[in-house]
Design a protein around this motif. Structure first.
Motif, PDB file in Angstrom:
ATOM      1  N   PRO A 141      29.849 -55.343  85.315  1.00  0.00           N
ATOM      2  CA  PRO A 141      31.267 -55.436  84.698  1.00  0.00           C
ATOM      3  C   PRO A 141      32.386 -54.753  85.523  1.00  0.00           C
ATOM      4  N   GLY A 142      33.438 -54.718  84.880  1.00  0.00           N
ATOM      5  CA  GLY A 142      34.622 -54.101  85.611  1.00  0.00           C
ATOM      6  C   GLY A 142      35.186 -55.161  86.670  1.00  0.00           C
ATOM      7  N   LEU A 143      35.559 -54.430  87.849  1.00  0.00           N
ATOM      8  CA  LEU A 143      35.922 -55.493  88.887  1.00  0.00           C
ATOM      9  C   LEU A 143      34.554 -55.994  89.439  1.00  0.00           C
ATOM     10  N   GLY A 144      33.739 -55.281  89.500  1.00  0.00           N
ATOM     11  CA  GLY A 144      32.349 -55.879  89.794  1.00  0.00           C
ATOM     12  C   GLY A 144      32.366 -56.414  91.587  1.00  0.00           C
ATOM     13  N   ASN A 145      31.978 -57.417  91.713  1.00  0.00           N
ATOM     14  CA  ASN A 145      31.928 -58.036  93.104  1.00  0.00           C
ATOM     15  C   ASN A 145      32.422 -59.342  92.882  1.00  0.00           C
ATOM     16  N   ILE A 146      32.424 -60.145  94.212  1.00  0.00           N
ATOM     17  CA  ILE A 146      32.834 -61.620  94.053  1.00  0.00           C
ATOM     18  C   ILE A 146      31.653 -62.547  94.231  1.00  0.00           C
ATOM     19  N   GLY A 191      26.716 -62.833  84.216  1.00  0.00           N
ATOM     20  CA  GLY A 191      26.980 -61.826  83.252  1.00  0.00           C
ATOM     21  C   GLY A 191      28.018 -62.017  81.877  1.00  0.00           C
ATOM     22  N   ASP A 192      28.529 -63.175  81.917  1.00  0.00           N
ATOM     23  CA  ASP A 192      29.396 -63.515  80.796  1.00  0.00           C
ATOM     24  C   ASP A 192      29.098 -64.340  79.896  1.00  0.00           C
ATOM     25  N   TYR A 193      27.869 -64.464  79.740  1.00  0.00           N
ATOM     26  CA  TYR A 193      27.192 -65.426  78.595  1.00  0.00           C
ATOM     27  C   TYR A 193      27.779 -64.928  77.380  1.00  0.00           C
ATOM     28  N   PHE A 194      27.427 -63.746  76.995  1.00  0.00           N
ATOM     29  CA  PHE A 194      27.944 -63.232  75.584  1.00  0.00           C
ATOM     30  C   PHE A 194      29.266 -63.610  75.528  1.00  0.00           C
ATOM     31  N   GLN A 195      30.097 -63.110  76.212  1.00  0.00           N
ATOM     32  CA  GLN A 195      31.525 -63.392  76.189  1.00  0.00           C
ATOM     33  C   GLN A 195      32.092 -64.901  75.822  1.00  0.00           C
ATOM     34  N   ALA A 196      31.127 -65.748  76.691  1.00  0.00           N
ATOM     35  CA  ALA A 196      31.648 -67.305  76.457  1.00  0.00           C
ATOM     36  C   ALA A 196      31.088 -67.772  75.215  1.00  0.00           C
ATOM     37  N   THR A 197      29.681 -67.453  74.921  1.00  0.00           N
ATOM     38  CA  THR A 197      29.214 -68.100  73.810  1.00  0.00           C
ATOM     39  C   THR A 197      29.380 -67.510  72.342  1.00  0.00           C
ATOM     40  N   LYS A 198      29.771 -66.149  72.411  1.00  0.00           N
ATOM     41  CA  LYS A 198      29.719 -65.614  71.008  1.00  0.00           C
ATOM     42  C   LYS A 198      31.351 -65.565  70.634  1.00  0.00           C
ATOM     43  N   GLY A 199      32.260 -66.213  70.954  1.00  0.00           N
ATOM     44  CA  GLY A 199      33.954 -66.047  70.688  1.00  0.00           C
ATOM     45  C   GLY A 199      34.491 -65.555  71.964  1.00  0.00           C
ATOM     46  N   GLY A 220      24.437 -58.595  88.634  1.00  0.00           N
ATOM     47  CA  GLY A 220      25.092 -57.995  89.438  1.00  0.00           C
ATOM     48  C   GLY A 220      25.404 -58.560  91.055  1.00  0.00           C
ATOM     49  N   GLY A 221      25.264 -60.077  90.759  1.00  0.00           N
ATOM     50  CA  GLY A 221      25.504 -60.802  92.173  1.00  0.00           C
ATOM     51  C   GLY A 221      24.495 -61.217  92.919  1.00  0.00           C
ATOM     52  N   VAL A 222      23.438 -60.933  92.530  1.00  0.00           N
ATOM     53  CA  VAL A 222      22.108 -61.394  93.463  1.00  0.00           C
ATOM     54  C   VAL A 222      21.559 -62.648  92.898  1.00  0.00           C
ATOM     55  N   VAL A 223      21.510 -63.677  93.861  1.00  0.00           N
ATOM     56  CA  VAL A 223      20.981 -64.852  93.713  1.00  0.00           C
ATOM     57  C   VAL A 223      19.407 -64.780  94.319  1.00  0.00           C
ATOM     58  N   PRO A 224      18.362 -64.929  93.582  1.00  0.00           N
ATOM     59  CA  PRO A 224      17.143 -64.659  94.209  1.00  0.00           C
ATOM     60  C   PRO A 224      16.691 -66.058  94.576  1.00  0.00           C
ATOM     61  N   ALA A 225      15.592 -66.007  95.489  1.00  0.00           N
ATOM     62  CA  ALA A 225      15.180 -67.212  96.138  1.00  0.00           C
ATOM     63  C   ALA A 225      14.238 -67.856  95.324  1.00  0.00           C
ATOM     64  N   PRO A 226      14.084 -69.221  95.492  1.00  0.00           N
ATOM     65  CA  PRO A 226      12.832 -69.773  94.532  1.00  0.00           C
ATOM     66  C   PRO A 226      11.546 -69.036  94.790  1.00  0.00           C
ATOM     67  N   VAL A 227      11.420 -68.657  95.938  1.00  0.00           N
ATOM     68  CA  VAL A 227      10.020 -67.944  96.156  1.00  0.00           C
ATOM     69  C   VAL A 227       9.712 -66.757  95.366  1.00  0.00           C
ATOM     70  N   GLU A 228      10.825 -66.173  95.173  1.00  0.00           N
ATOM     71  CA  GLU A 228      10.714 -64.765  94.493  1.00  0.00           C
ATOM     72  C   GLU A 228      10.328 -65.193  92.935  1.00  0.00           C
ATOM     73  N   VAL A 229      11.338 -66.163  92.419  1.00  0.00           N
ATOM     74  CA  VAL A 229      10.896 -66.693  90.971  1.00  0.00           C
ATOM     75  C   VAL A 229       9.548 -67.030  90.555  1.00  0.00           C
ATOM     76  N   ALA A 230       9.229 -67.961  91.894  1.00  0.00           N
ATOM     77  CA  ALA A 230       7.810 -68.468  91.985  1.00  0.00           C
ATOM     78  C   ALA A 230       6.675 -67.070  91.557  1.00  0.00           C
TER      79      ALA A 230
END
Lengths: 254, 181, 347
Positions: free
Chosen positions: C109-114, C119-127, C330-340
């Motif tokens: 949240p806040g300025l966060g990073n780029i 993280g904006d799923y609630f904001q987008a989908t719940k009004g 927080g801006g982390v994109v995990p690799a497929p191997v991690e999710v596997a």
């Protein structure tokens, strides 16, 4: 019998909700008279604010698009850019224009948006019940400056018209009042001039109207007219603040 | 098949253009491809990098945590990225301006004196295309003809003279590592 | 027609112009600046209006005005800027004005990073803003889909006279992929909704203020009926390798791409796992998720957040121990191997 006074066609058949003695109803009527006289009702569109004039669409018989609080100039920008041949005006109070909507007002003026802004300055927040406005005078008592506005704690009354006059995008800015017949007639002339400039495509025009608010000033209507004349105009002097050279067509029309 | 390549250097070396042209050529050869430039605040400091993924099926992530190929155009990038190279991967080095050598042992290292070659050709700006010539030869990812076709398309028809020197630069890089070397 | 290699942010601009967008206002914010720049360069060439607003608030209110005047309109930003736009989005929903809003999410949240985040799923989908309203939310997972959904967004906005949000993230916005543009549909939007000056006729107004509670209640129920129609008609999703799956991963956008890669790996080690990817986040494809209740014995919700869409999955399936969650906020994109690995842990 000759009819000498009637309701302007552009003013709807409705009873104003404004308090007795309020300046809004006078300004509404003047704008409608000018719209009628210029024959522009069909192509004029208004943007009412949040504030006492929030219900203005119940009175103006032209297409109206209500703006969120303070965003009148941004909404009017959107309308005008899509419909450049329409006459677009935004109608805003002092809180709407000079506090929450300062950025929108300033930058629309700076872009020279070809719109007209009616800025009703009564030095107080009317609709919410008499709180301090950015234009509240020093020493003026409001519900949020009970002992009187104190510059050290509350800042200074903002002279928006003077500030905006420094921007290259503005072409005509005048401060008027509606506390006497002579002032009312001058306000009407200024409204006509603003619309004329807009139709000529000159750029941003703003008319500040010092308006009386007997209810929140806790005065009689007569006292409030006097207060405009004797107190308000000392900090907010009346007259043309900016009229860029070459913008002289109005005089020739007379 | 899924091959990820990371290109890194400083601004002005044409690092993003290397990645873009490779992805463009991969697209024209019918592959799935992604091109992802680093866009963070750090790129304002003068360094640039981008990642290209090429595959014969849909690409899950355009990010390369362990790129198969690293193309390193300056010294700081070597230190930043050498540990990211995949086991058994290859590092292409612009050896003209990089004195240091990778400390990684289990990766292939190809030294390309791209700066000198480009200098000799009269235009130091084409060092990136010299490296790409070598890159295309060694990786065999796409055909040299396909790459040059993309390069021509990207450069646009009006820049014929520029295309000519780029074509020569590509050939010089391509010929550095003859078949089997 | 040939494919072109184009960046996500720029493809939105091109697709919007092709779809007839003629008014864009926006304020620069990373990672969506290329869209603002694309519109500055190309929308004016197409005869439209581009305004670099003084803020996100001004920009969204400009598109509100332009939409009322009858133009196809768009604004764009990234997470912190979308928070600022909520006032205008709420107003457009109240006024029933169509418009497209792009959110290229970044870490908060806040300025966060780029960096890319979800993280904006609630904001987008719940009004998102104040009041009882919804915004249609489209979640592309590739640059091609960004092109397609941008065009669809304008049609949906007109059809339901409601704002539509394209919810993607910095990775999809920054990435280039090959794209083939589809032919946009001709616009069908009744001029009776336009506000263009009344001419000789009766004047109209558009307002968000409805002081009489009974009238405002009526307006709320009217909007609600519209939302119910959207829920019934518009949910979209995609499935991948679900034909024999007894393990279902649910992910959207960038996370769904990563999940696909993870599923391919997990399949290689014999796990019968598939993916359900919501394409509309609101309306959420609850029925599609529910249809797996009897088929799959395990579910994994994977998001680049601490778990927001998770709640919609729980609503669809009923909260149960069968539903697992994996999140990288927080801006982390995990690799497929991690999710596997996570899939293997739960399999």
């Amino acid at each position: 019998m000759k009819q000498v006074f009637t309701r302007p066609k552009s003013l709807k058949q409705a009873v104003f909700h404004y308090c007795p003695g309020c300046g809004h109803s006078i300004v509404h009527r003047l704008i409608c008279e000018v719209i009628d006289e210029m024959g522009i009702r069909g192509k004029t569109m208004g943007v009412p604010p949040a504030g006492c004039a929030v219900l203005a669409y119940n009175y103006f018989d032209v297409d109206m698009l209500e703006a969120p609080h303070g965003r009148g100039c941004a909404v009017a920008t959107g309308l005008k850019r899509v419909l450049p041949d329409r006459v677009i005006f935004s109608y805003q109070g002092d809180g709407d224009l000079a506090a929450i909507g300062t950025a929108e007002t300033f930058h629309a003026a700076n872009r020279g948006e070809n719109i007209t802004v009616f800025f009703i300055n009564n030095a107080v927040y009317g609709m919410t019940g008499g709180q301090m406005a950015p234009t509240t005078l020093l020493g003026q008592s409001t519900t949020t400056s009970p002992p009187g506005r104190n510059a050290l704690l509350d800042g200074h009354p903002v002279k928006m018209s003077e500030i905006l006059s420094h921007l290259d995008g503005t072409v005509y800015i005048e401060r008027c009042a509606v506390n006497s017949p002579a002032r009312i007639l001058q306000t009407k002339r200024a409204i006509r001039k603003s619309f004329t400039y807009q139709i000529e495509g000159r750029g941003f025009t703003l008319l500040e109207v010092l308006s009386h608010c007997p209810t929140n000033w806790k005065m009689t209507p007569v006292e409030s007219c006097k207060w405009v004349e004797e107190t308000m105009t000392r900090h907010y002097p009346l007259g043309v603040i900016k009229d860029i050279p070459g913008a002289e067509k109005e005089k020739k029309d007379k | 098949m899924l091959i990820k390549s990371l290109f890194a250097g400083f601004g002005g070396q044409g690092v993003l253009m290397m990645g873009y042209s490779l992805a463009h050529a991969a697209m024209n050869e019918g592959y799935h491809t992604t091109y992802l430039p680093a866009y963070g605040a750090e790129v304002r400091g003068g360094t640039a990098n981008c990642t290209v993924a090429i595959s014969d099926e849909e690409i899950a992530s355009p990010v390369a945590s362990a790129p198969d190929y690293l193309v390193i155009m300056n010294t700081p990038s070597l230190y930043t990225f050498q540990n990211r190279a995949a086991q058994g991967g290859t590092i292409f080095l612009n050896s003209s301006i990089i004195d240091a050598r990778p400390t990684r042992k289990e990766v292939g290292i190809l030294e390309i004196p791209a700066g000198e070659i480009a200098e000799k050709m009269g235009d130091p700006r084409v060092a990136n295309v010299v490296v790409l010539g070598a890159f295309i030869r060694k990786t065999g990812l796409i055909s040299p003809g396909g790459y040059l076709k993309s390069l021509r398309k990207i450069m646009g028809e009006r820049k014929k003279a520029i295309m000519e020197i780029n074509r020569k630069a590509f050939a010089a890089g391509f010929d550095l590592f003859p078949e089997g070397s | 027609m040939n494919k072109i290699l184009i960046q996500g942010n720029r493809v939105i601009g091109e697709a919007a112009i092709r779809a007839g967008c003629r008014f864009y206002a926006g304020y620069p914010i990373t990672p969506q600046n290329e869209l603002t720049e694309y519109m500055a360069d190309n929308l004016r060439k197409a005869g439209g209006t581009f305004i670099q607003g003084e803020s996100e608030i001004a920009s969204v209110n400009m598109i509100l005005g332009a939409s009322a005047a009858g133009a196809r309109v768009m604004t764009s930003s990234s997470s912190p800027g979308i928070s600022l736009k909520q006032e205008g989005i709420s107003s457009m929903a109240a006024d029933e004005l169509p418009g497209v809003i792009v959110n290229m999410m970044r870490g908060g949240p806040g300025l966060g990073n780029i960096s890319p985040s979800q993280g904006d799923y609630f904001q987008a989908t719940k009004g998102g803003g104040h009041g009882d309203y919804r915004v249609i939310v489209l979640a592309p997972a590739s640059v091609q889909e960004l092109a397609d959904l941008t065009m669809d967004a304008f049609d949906l906005a007109d059809e339901y006279r409601n704002p539509v949000m394209i919810l993607a993230d910095g990775m999809i916005g920054q990435m280039m992929e090959p794209v083939l543009f589809k032919t946009p549909k001709p616009r069908s939007y009744s001029e009776k909704f336009h506000l263009r000056g009344c001419g000789e006729g009766k004047s109209k107004f558009i307002r968000g203020l409805i002081l009489d509670p009974l009238h405002e209640e009526e307006h709320n129920w009217k909007l609600h009926r519209k939302y119910k129609t959207i829920i019934a008609r518009e949910p979209r999703h995609e499935t991948f390798r679900t034909e024999d799956a007894d393990f279902l991963v649910i992910a959207y956008g960038t996370a769904a791409r990563v999940a696909k890669g993870a599923i391919k790996r997990a399949r290689e080690s014999g796990i019968r796992v598939g993916l359900l990817r919501p394409i509309t986040l609101w309306p959420f494809p609850s029925d599609a998720v529910r249809s797996f209740a009897g088929k799959a014995s395990k579910f994994l919700v994977f998001e680049m957040s601490t778990g927001q869409m998770l709640e919609d999955v729980q609503l669809a399936l009923g909260n149960s121990e069968k539903i697992h969650f994996y999140g990288r906020p927080g801006g982390v994109v995990p690799a497929p191997v991690e999710v596997a690995k996570i899939i293997a842990q739960h399999a």
